[in-house]
Design a protein around this motif. Sequence first.
Motif, PDB file in Angstrom:
ATOM      1  N   CYS A   1       0.832  -1.215   0.000  1.00 29.17           N
ATOM      2  CA  CYS A   1       0.000   0.000   0.000  1.00 29.17           C
ATOM      3  C   CYS A   1       0.859   1.255   0.000  1.00 29.17           C
ATOM      4  O   CYS A   1       0.547   2.245  -0.684  1.00 29.17           O
ATOM      5  N   LEU A   2       1.949   1.232   0.756  1.00 28.09           N
ATOM      6  CA  LEU A   2       2.849   2.389   0.796  1.00 28.09           C
ATOM      7  C   LEU A   2       3.527   2.603  -0.552  1.00 28.09           C
ATOM      8  O   LEU A   2       3.624   3.736  -1.039  1.00 28.09           O
ATOM      9  N   VAL A   3       3.991   1.510  -1.157  1.00 31.28           N
ATOM     10  CA  VAL A   3       4.632   1.596  -2.474  1.00 31.28           C
ATOM     11  C   VAL A   3       3.625   2.075  -3.517  1.00 31.28           C
ATOM     12  O   VAL A   3       3.946   2.913  -4.379  1.00 31.28           O
TER      13      VAL A   3
ATOM     14  N   LYS B   1      -4.949   9.747 -10.201  1.00 31.04           N
ATOM     15  CA  LYS B   1      -5.911  10.300  -9.252  1.00 31.04           C
ATOM     16  C   LYS B   1      -6.252   9.311  -8.150  1.00 31.04           C
ATOM     17  O   LYS B   1      -6.681   9.703  -7.062  1.00 31.04           O
ATOM     18  N   HIS B   2      -6.095   8.018  -8.437  1.00 41.27           N
ATOM     19  CA  HIS B   2      -6.416   6.971  -7.470  1.00 41.27           C
ATOM     20  C   HIS B   2      -5.176   6.122  -7.209  1.00 41.27           C
ATOM     21  O   HIS B   2      -4.261   6.056  -8.037  1.00 41.27           O
ATOM     22  N   ILE B   3      -5.167   5.475  -6.052  1.00 42.86           N
ATOM     23  CA  ILE B   3      -4.044   4.606  -5.686  1.00 42.86           C
ATOM     24  C   ILE B   3      -4.287   3.228  -6.287  1.00 42.86           C
ATOM     25  O   ILE B   3      -5.263   2.549  -5.935  1.00 42.86           O
TER      26      ILE B   3
ATOM     27  N   HIS C   1      -9.694   3.341   2.806  1.00 44.28           N
ATOM     28  CA  HIS C   1      -9.578   2.984   4.221  1.00 44.28           C
ATOM     29  C   HIS C   1      -8.425   2.013   4.464  1.00 44.28           C
ATOM     30  O   HIS C   1      -7.830   1.996   5.534  1.00 44.28           O
ATOM     31  N   ARG C   2      -8.067   1.200   3.453  1.00 38.87           N
ATOM     32  CA  ARG C   2      -6.908   0.318   3.581  1.00 38.87           C
ATOM     33  C   ARG C   2      -5.612   1.121   3.577  1.00 38.87           C
ATOM     34  O   ARG C   2      -4.647   0.793   4.271  1.00 38.87           O
ATOM     35  N   LEU C   3      -5.597   2.191   2.810  1.00 40.27           N
ATOM     36  CA  LEU C   3      -4.418   3.058   2.767  1.00 40.27           C
ATOM     37  C   LEU C   3      -4.233   3.788   4.087  1.00 40.27           C
ATOM     38  O   LEU C   3      -3.098   3.981   4.546  1.00 40.27           O
ATOM     39  N   TYR C   4      -5.345   4.196   4.724  1.00 43.17           N
ATOM     40  CA  TYR C   4      -5.266   4.822   6.048  1.00 43.17           C
ATOM     41  C   TYR C   4      -4.617   3.867   7.048  1.00 43.17           C
ATOM     42  O   TYR C   4      -3.735   4.255   7.825  1.00 43.17           O
TER      43      TYR C   4
END
Length: 284
Positions: free
Chosen positions: A156-158, A169-171, A181-184
Amino acid sequence: PFDATWYAVFHSVSAFCTAGFSLFPDSLMSFADSKTINTVISLLSLAGAMGFIVVTDIFNRIVGRTREISYTTKIIVFSTLMALLLCSFFILITNPGLAPSAVLFQAISAMTTSGFNTIPMASLAVSSYLVIMALMSIGGSPSGTGGGLKTTTVTCLVATVSSHLFGRKHITFLGRQIPLHRLYIANSTFIFYIFMLFVTLFLLTWVEDLPFIELFFETVAALSTAGISLGTTEKLGFLGKLIIIATMIIGRVGVITFGMALLKRDEDELEEEEEHLKREDLAV
């Protein structure tokens, strides 16, 4: 035959549970040339650390219960293989005298946080310690027996960094969009992990008069529950051992779980408080 069976059962359980306990005084260094033991221990450690999600998913695909494996399994397998291959390469070039099989085994042991070793850790180049610490920090995967940040958290960080650099615009990662919410959760876990790492290292350097790299390595190993050591553990004093014990407990419970247990507030109270907050922009 009885002794052989007992040793086999004990080390199989220790490997799958990524406990790293060995009945031999030198861990598995006496079996550095044994392809069978190295392969079996590595596969068991990987199966345990990658988790029951992956094992069940792959098993269902093999027996035909499902048509394809889940996105989570793909991420775990991909990130695990990439981290192992990349870090094994760096360890190998910084220790040219080591056999590739021994380097791969040590990389697997570090990333799965199983803690076995077939080579003396103190004999490695100092630059290799950084690579091994990175592997221990990444650790296993969700629903697995390994410690560390987890492969999905690092993914997720990468994904966040790469998506920002490419101007998306999106991860996204591997052609899929990751829920916000997974990125949070991933970012919170990483930040709190670094915070706990800093606090533990600060306390250890305060109470112990030992080389910084040894204390750094010991801290990462404790927080990721890897159990690999440069021989520092036995040199620690009473306070140093208490700090390491507390760090291992936090690492096993999970840094984000530990943080939420200390700081989490009532949801209704938070919602009421956030309703009255004014939104402001922030330069980054």
